[in-house]
Design a protein around this motif. Structure first.
Motif, mmCIF file in Angstrom:
data_model
loop_
_atom_site.group_PDB
_atom_site.id
_atom_site.type_symbol
_atom_site.label_atom_id
_atom_site.label_comp_id
_atom_site.label_asym_id
_atom_site.label_seq_id
_atom_site.Cartn_x
_atom_site.Cartn_y
_atom_site.Cartn_z
ATOM 1 N N PRO A 142 4.959 7.971 -3.781
ATOM 2 C CA PRO A 142 6.372 8.361 -3.843
ATOM 3 C C PRO A 142 7.258 7.396 -4.635
ATOM 4 O O PRO A 142 8.259 7.824 -5.217
ATOM 5 C CB PRO A 142 6.788 8.404 -2.368
ATOM 6 N N GLU A 143 6.901 6.109 -4.675
ATOM 7 C CA GLU A 143 7.689 5.163 -5.462
ATOM 8 C C GLU A 143 7.298 5.282 -6.926
ATOM 9 O O GLU A 143 6.135 5.114 -7.290
ATOM 10 C CB GLU A 143 7.471 3.730 -4.979
ATOM 11 N N LEU A 144 8.269 5.573 -7.769
ATOM 12 C CA LEU A 144 8.019 5.864 -9.182
ATOM 13 C C LEU A 144 7.305 4.700 -9.878
ATOM 14 O O LEU A 144 7.758 3.561 -9.826
ATOM 15 C CB LEU A 144 9.344 6.160 -9.887
ATOM 16 N N ASP A 145 6.182 5.014 -10.525
ATOM 17 C CA ASP A 145 5.439 4.054 -11.340
ATOM 18 C C ASP A 145 4.998 2.818 -10.562
ATOM 19 O O ASP A 145 4.974 1.702 -11.094
ATOM 20 C CB ASP A 145 6.269 3.622 -12.563
ATOM 21 N N HIS A 146 4.634 2.979 -9.301
ATOM 22 C CA HIS A 146 4.214 1.844 -8.492
ATOM 23 C C HIS A 146 2.922 2.096 -7.713
ATOM 24 O O HIS A 146 2.621 1.356 -6.789
ATOM 25 C CB HIS A 146 5.325 1.455 -7.499
ATOM 26 N N GLY A 147 2.154 3.109 -8.064
ATOM 27 C CA GLY A 147 0.942 3.402 -7.313
ATOM 28 C C GLY A 147 -0.182 2.428 -7.606
ATOM 29 O O GLY A 147 -0.131 1.660 -8.577
ATOM 30 N N PRO A 148 -1.226 2.426 -6.767
ATOM 31 C CA PRO A 148 -2.379 1.541 -6.967
ATOM 32 C C PRO A 148 -2.976 1.689 -8.368
ATOM 33 O O PRO A 148 -3.235 2.797 -8.837
ATOM 34 C CB PRO A 148 -3.356 2.001 -5.890
ATOM 35 N N ILE A 149 -3.212 0.553 -8.999
ATOM 36 C CA ILE A 149 -3.656 0.526 -10.393
ATOM 37 C C ILE A 149 -5.171 0.719 -10.482
ATOM 38 O O ILE A 149 -5.944 0.055 -9.794
ATOM 39 C CB ILE A 149 -3.239 -0.796 -11.058
ATOM 40 N N ILE A 150 -5.580 1.625 -11.381
ATOM 41 C CA ILE A 150 -6.994 1.899 -11.614
ATOM 42 C C ILE A 150 -7.501 1.147 -12.841
ATOM 43 O O ILE A 150 -8.554 0.510 -12.808
ATOM 44 C CB ILE A 150 -7.231 3.409 -11.792
ATOM 45 N N THR A 191 -12.474 3.916 -4.963
ATOM 46 C CA THR A 191 -12.196 3.780 -3.548
ATOM 47 C C THR A 191 -10.853 3.077 -3.370
ATOM 48 O O THR A 191 -10.612 2.030 -3.976
ATOM 49 C CB THR A 191 -13.284 2.958 -2.832
ATOM 50 N N LEU A 192 -9.979 3.667 -2.545
ATOM 51 C CA LEU A 192 -8.681 3.064 -2.256
ATOM 52 C C LEU A 192 -8.777 2.231 -0.984
ATOM 53 O O LEU A 192 -9.235 2.713 0.051
ATOM 54 C CB LEU A 192 -7.624 4.158 -2.062
ATOM 55 N N GLU A 193 -8.341 0.996 -1.072
ATOM 56 C CA GLU A 193 -8.286 0.110 0.083
ATOM 57 C C GLU A 193 -6.889 -0.492 0.115
ATOM 58 O O GLU A 193 -6.611 -1.486 -0.558
ATOM 59 C CB GLU A 193 -9.346 -0.980 -0.021
ATOM 60 N N GLY A 194 -5.995 0.165 0.859
ATOM 61 C CA GLY A 194 -4.595 -0.247 0.823
ATOM 62 C C GLY A 194 -4.008 0.040 -0.544
ATOM 63 O O GLY A 194 -4.061 1.173 -1.027
ATOM 64 N N ASP A 195 -3.476 -1.001 -1.194
ATOM 65 C CA ASP A 195 -2.915 -0.841 -2.528
ATOM 66 C C ASP A 195 -3.889 -1.230 -3.631
ATOM 67 O O ASP A 195 -3.500 -1.298 -4.800
ATOM 68 C CB ASP A 195 -1.641 -1.687 -2.659
ATOM 69 N N LEU A 196 -5.138 -1.483 -3.266
ATOM 70 C CA LEU A 196 -6.143 -1.880 -4.246
ATOM 71 C C LEU A 196 -7.132 -0.755 -4.489
ATOM 72 O O LEU A 196 -7.523 -0.040 -3.564
ATOM 73 C CB LEU A 196 -6.897 -3.125 -3.774
ATOM 74 N N VAL A 197 -7.532 -0.625 -5.735
ATOM 75 C CA VAL A 197 -8.551 0.355 -6.118
ATOM 76 C C VAL A 197 -9.832 -0.394 -6.444
ATOM 77 O O VAL A 197 -9.818 -1.375 -7.187
ATOM 78 C CB VAL A 197 -8.103 1.167 -7.344
ATOM 79 N N HIS A 198 -10.935 0.077 -5.882
ATOM 80 C CA HIS A 198 -12.238 -0.496 -6.196
ATOM 81 C C HIS A 198 -13.053 0.530 -6.966
ATOM 82 O O HIS A 198 -13.038 1.724 -6.655
ATOM 83 C CB HIS A 198 -12.973 -0.904 -4.924
ATOM 84 N N ILE A 199 -13.747 0.048 -7.993
ATOM 85 C CA ILE A 199 -14.598 0.905 -8.823
ATOM 86 C C ILE A 199 -16.032 0.497 -8.559
ATOM 87 O O ILE A 199 -16.465 -0.575 -8.984
ATOM 88 C CB ILE A 199 -14.261 0.764 -10.307
ATOM 89 N N GLY A 200 -16.745 1.313 -7.827
ATOM 90 C CA GLY A 200 -18.074 0.924 -7.409
ATOM 91 C C GLY A 200 -17.966 -0.308 -6.530
ATOM 92 O O GLY A 200 -17.192 -0.331 -5.583
#
Length: 213
Positions: A142-150, A191-200
């Protein structure tokens, strides 16, 4: 087979890059629809030429963002997508809409977030005098341009750069990292873990693509 719906507002160059990558790399996914809030979006013609269903939900026909988002959600959900991809979709989405697609809606923003949110990012970068600029793929919140970074890609800001020249250099990298991020999603690697994205087994700290020099 994962199903993808892509939202555009104009030429849809990132949409084209994703469609081409999905076809050439034989992703375990199908792009089932391209939806635009503008009937004259040229990207619709390309999508139709690729055999993809196209839909227009004209934002100018609605008096409120809430009303528009409600109809847009209905149209998207007709295709039962696993992933919704914003590709130059120039609308600020309401919180209920974003929440409905939580964890399954991606966006690409033309800056190295969290720097330079909102519009005119290249102008912001030039005004700030930064030496490195770039682009970010992230989950939508919902916060503009602030989602978890991939993923992120960086480009140099060169002497004499204009908004246009900088935008063109950034766009090249958008076409690289956005299809890559979408592929990671459909292959089940994110995988989303809170505000962090994990790739593999690796976090996004090692997922950026630096394109400097």
């Amino acid at each position: 087979m994962r199903k993808i719906v892509i939202l555009i507002s104009g030429r849809g160059s990132n949409m084209r890059a994703i469609v081409q990558a999905a076809k050439e790399q034989q992703w375990p996914a199908e792009i089932v629809a391209v939806i635009s809030n503008k009937a004259d979006a040229s990207g619709l013609e390309y999508a139709a030429s690729m055999g993809i269903a196209t839909v227009v939900v004209a934002s100018r026909d609605f008096t409120s963002r809430e009303a528009f988002d409600a109809v847009l959600q209905q149209e998207i959900d007709r295709f039962a997508p696993d992933l919704v991809v914003l590709a130059g979709f120039m609308r600020i989405l309401t919180t209920p809409f974003v929440t409905h697609y939580s964890g399954r809606m991606l966006n690409i923003h033309p800056s190295l977030l969290p720097s330079f949110t909102g519009l005119a990012t290249h102008r912001q970068a030039l005004t700030a005098g930064v030496r490195i600029h770039g682009t970010t793929v992230h989950f939508v919140t919902p916060e503009l341009d602030h989602g978890p970074i991939i993923a992120q890609a960086a480009v140099p800001v060169l002497p004499g750069d204009t908004e246009q020249s900088l935008a063109e250099r950034v766009l090249v990298q958008e076409h690289v990292i956005y299809p890559k991020a979408v592929r990671w999603f459909v292959e089940g690697k994110l995988t989303l873990e809170g505000d962090l994205v994990h790739i593999g087994a690796e976090s996004t700290e090692s997922a950026g693509i630096a394109c400097v020099g």
